[in-house]
Design a protein around this motif. Structure first.
Motif, mmCIF file in Angstrom:
data_model
loop_
_atom_site.group_PDB
_atom_site.id
_atom_site.type_symbol
_atom_site.label_atom_id
_atom_site.label_comp_id
_atom_site.label_asym_id
_atom_site.label_seq_id
_atom_site.Cartn_x
_atom_site.Cartn_y
_atom_site.Cartn_z
ATOM 1 N N PRO A 136 7.740 -19.750 -4.252
ATOM 2 C CA PRO A 136 7.786 -20.037 -5.355
ATOM 3 C C PRO A 136 7.563 -18.113 -5.452
ATOM 4 C CG PRO A 136 5.631 -20.107 -4.312
ATOM 5 C CD PRO A 136 6.813 -20.508 -3.502
ATOM 6 N N ARG A 161 9.010 -29.539 -0.104
ATOM 7 C CA ARG A 161 7.948 -28.683 -0.944
ATOM 8 C C ARG A 161 8.546 -27.808 -1.033
ATOM 9 N NH1 ARG A 161 8.993 -28.920 5.060
ATOM 10 N NH2 ARG A 161 9.001 -26.703 5.778
ATOM 11 N N THR A 162 6.972 -27.297 -1.705
ATOM 12 C CA THR A 162 7.304 -25.494 -2.100
ATOM 13 C C THR A 162 7.361 -24.827 -1.276
ATOM 14 O OG1 THR A 162 5.587 -26.975 -4.149
ATOM 15 C CG2 THR A 162 6.138 -24.546 -3.790
#
Length: 359
Positions: free
Chosen positions: A65, A61-62
């Motif tokens: 960022p 999963r991200t």
């Protein structure tokens, strides 16, 4: 409130919540996304009689960022996010990396004594505001009401999914807690079982009712309001207090004065009164050490089918920060034995929070 349903490029549902009817929510998600994963699996631990979700796909999963690539900000030319619209008030959408899902697959036996079944349910993300640099503590009372309307709407719908036994609305805040996205947001889990903590508290509430004929949660609230020493803030409809047996260095429970099993039971006055008191508590936490306080904010609601006559909807808020430069780690006693040792006297924690000057 206006609710608008749309779909993301991979078929996940997204809901816009707006205070006014005129918002244009016709934007389309034009991204190319990979297929959605099948549901994780649940494995039963016979030693604790608990279900454990095994969700290997969540490893990808991200993770943290930069702000200009945030998937929870509104979409902009050249930058498509999880929210197709160019602006929004409150948004809820299906998690791209869910622990529980209705997309059931086949799961083989794990061997040993562990029963295995699909992790049926649903996981959703709640974006509290489109402002990436904001926080729940800075939301206006009207914005908090809109978030609460979204919580209530989703609790009602998720409770109707076959097999769902409990709906849990929560927020993780702060890198110390382990967040993967910094945008102000929370989550909602629809579990296919009643969670261990809820089982424990409802069992205690059942024994208390058998002994006294009264509701345990209501008696805890009444005792804290009468004692006063651990009360942090209060208004006509809500009281926030540090529990006498707090597990965490800074832990605050927020109770409505009237018992309801879940958020949907709150009336208009109670919903309106929650935001001003809760955001005050959050600002007191942030002001305690002069740095944003990492925390978990957890709504305790009644299960879908059991214990509703004993349950008392309330929010439990706690932080692992015990001083300006120290965190509370769950080490041997807490992690291995589930036996908590708190380094901060609850009465002292309440006093310090009351003394914080809020804007």
């Amino acid at each position: 409130m206006k609710r608008t349903l749309t779909q993301l490029a991979d078929g996940r549902e997204l809901f816009y919540y707006d205070r006014q009817d005129g918002a244009d929510r016709g934007a389309v998600d034009e991204r190319e996304l990979p297929p959605r994963p099948q549901a994780s699996e649940l494995r039963y631990d016979p030693l604790t009689e608990e279900w454990i979700a095994i969700a290997g796909h969540r490893q990808g999963r991200t993770f943290m960022p930069p702000a200009d690539e945030c998937p929870l900000c509104p979409s902009a030319p050249g930058r498509r996010s999880e929210i197709p619209a160019s602006s929004y008030e409150v948004v809820v959408f299906e998690n791209r990396f869910p622990s529980f899902s209705t997309r059931l697959g086949e799961h083989g036996p794990a061997g040993g004594l562990s029963e295995v079944r699909p992790a049926a349910g649903r996981c959703e993300v709640v974006c509290f505001t489109s402002d990436h640099g904001s926080s729940f503590s800075r939301l206006s009372p009207e914005q908090v009401e809109l978030v609460m309307e979204a919580w209530i709407d989703r609790t009602t719908e998720l409770s109707a999914i076959p097999g769902v036994e409990q709906v849990f609305c929560f927020e993780n805040r702060g890198a110390e807690i382990g967040i993967t996205l910094t945008h102000p947001h929370g989550q909602i889990y629809a579990y296919p079982y009643v969670t261990p903590r809820t089982k424990l508290t409802l069992a205690a509430a059942g024994r208390h009712h058998a002994r006294t004929g009264r509701n345990l949660f209501a008696d805890v609230l009444a005792a804290e309001r009468e004692a006063g020493v651990r009360v942090v803030a209060a208004n006509e409809h809500w009281t926030a207090f540090v529990p006498a047996a707090a597990r965490w260095p800074y832990e605050v429970h927020v109770y409505p004065h009237r018992r309801v099993p879940d958020l949907a039971g709150l009336d208009a006055a109670e919903r309106a009164a929650f935001g001003p008191l809760y955001t005050e508590v959050l600002r007191r936490l942030d002001g305690l050490f002069g740095v944003p306080m990492p925390y978990v904010a957890a709504w305790h609601q009644a299960p879908v089918r059991t214990g509703r006559e004993l349950a008392y909807a309330h929010l439990e808020l706690f932080s692992i920060r015990r001083s300006a430069d120290k965190l509370k780690y769950l080490a041997g006693s807490e992690s291995a034995m589930g036996a908590f040792v708190n380094d901060v006297l609850p009465e002292e924690a309440a006093r310090r929070l009351r003394e914080v000057i809020t804007e």
